[in-house]
Design a protein around this motif. Structure first.
Motif, PDB file in Angstrom:
ATOM      1  N   LYS A   1      10.331 -11.219 -43.346  1.00 20.86           N
ATOM      2  CA  LYS A   1      11.491 -10.494 -43.871  1.00 20.86           C
ATOM      3  C   LYS A   1      11.063  -9.490 -44.934  1.00 20.86           C
ATOM      4  CE  LYS A   1      15.072 -13.883 -42.907  1.00 20.86           C
ATOM      5  NZ  LYS A   1      16.079 -14.793 -43.456  1.00 20.86           N
TER       6      LYS A   1
ATOM      7  N   ASN B   1      19.757  -2.931 -38.191  1.00 25.50           N
ATOM      8  CA  ASN B   1      20.266  -3.812 -39.251  1.00 25.50           C
ATOM      9  C   ASN B   1      20.882  -2.984 -40.373  1.00 25.50           C
ATOM     10  OD1 ASN B   1      19.633  -6.408 -38.276  1.00 25.50           O
ATOM     11  ND2 ASN B   1      17.533  -6.240 -39.003  1.00 25.50           N
TER      12      ASN B   1
ATOM     13  N   GLN C   1      21.972  -9.875 -30.633  1.00 24.62           N
ATOM     14  CA  GLN C   1      21.180 -10.765 -31.487  1.00 24.62           C
ATOM     15  C   GLN C   1      21.095 -10.223 -32.907  1.00 24.62           C
ATOM     16  OE1 GLN C   1      20.124 -13.836 -30.448  1.00 24.62           O
ATOM     17  NE2 GLN C   1      19.859 -14.088 -32.638  1.00 24.62           N
TER      18      GLN C   1
ATOM     19  N   ARG D   1      24.373 -11.113 -34.454  1.00 20.88           N
ATOM     20  CA  ARG D   1      24.423 -12.555 -34.747  1.00 20.88           C
ATOM     21  C   ARG D   1      23.594 -12.887 -35.989  1.00 20.88           C
ATOM     22  NH1 ARG D   1      22.944 -13.028 -29.383  1.00 20.88           N
ATOM     23  NH2 ARG D   1      24.760 -13.061 -28.039  1.00 20.88           N
ATOM     24  N   ASP D   2      22.396 -12.329 -36.067  1.00 21.47           N
ATOM     25  CA  ASP D   2      21.511 -12.609 -37.202  1.00 21.47           C
ATOM     26  C   ASP D   2      22.077 -12.083 -38.520  1.00 21.47           C
ATOM     27  OD1 ASP D   2      19.726 -13.785 -35.449  1.00 21.47           O
ATOM     28  OD2 ASP D   2      18.349 -12.074 -35.404  1.00 21.47           O
TER      29      ASP D   2
ATOM     30  N   GLU E   1       8.531 -16.988 -42.403  1.00 23.94           N
ATOM     31  CA  GLU E   1       9.784 -16.261 -42.214  1.00 23.94           C
ATOM     32  C   GLU E   1      10.071 -15.339 -43.400  1.00 23.94           C
ATOM     33  OE1 GLU E   1      14.550 -17.117 -41.692  1.00 23.94           O
ATOM     34  OE2 GLU E   1      13.143 -18.716 -41.208  1.00 23.94           O
TER      35      GLU E   1
END
Length: 101
Positions: free
Chosen positions: A10, A74, A36, A39-40, A6
């Protein structure tokens, strides 16, 4: 091991964003769930705000997917929230994030 994967994903995403911003890379548009993304980003967005400022979210329950670069979305969300928080002279209040068709 999953935490390492993860973190690597990123880091790769961040590098891609930096290259795109610098004009050295092309964006990668895919079908993206805007809800989503929001939310993230809830945790990171709240962490950049002053203590007396809160975020409220109202996400459309049946929002269709969009063709977009998730990394750019983002960044867009981060910039909008940062600008909104800086517009409050007292550094306290509520910023509402809403998605809709």
């Amino acid at each position: 091991l999953s935490d390492i994967v993860e973190a690597a994903e990123k880091a790769a995403s961040l590098c891609q964003k930096m290259l795109t911003f610098a004009g050295r890379s092309f964006s990668r548009k895919t079908l993206t769930d805007l809800n989503q993304i929001v939310r993230d980003m809830q945790g990171p967005l709240q962490s950049i705000l002053p203590r007396k400022m809160t975020l409220e979210f109202e996400l459309h329950p049946y929002l269709p997917t969009i063709l977009a670069d998730a990394g750019q979305m983002n960044q867009l969300l981060l910039n909008l929230i940062t600008n909104a928080s800086e517009s409050y002279p007292t550094k306290e209040g509520i910023i509402r994030v809403k998605t809709a068709e």
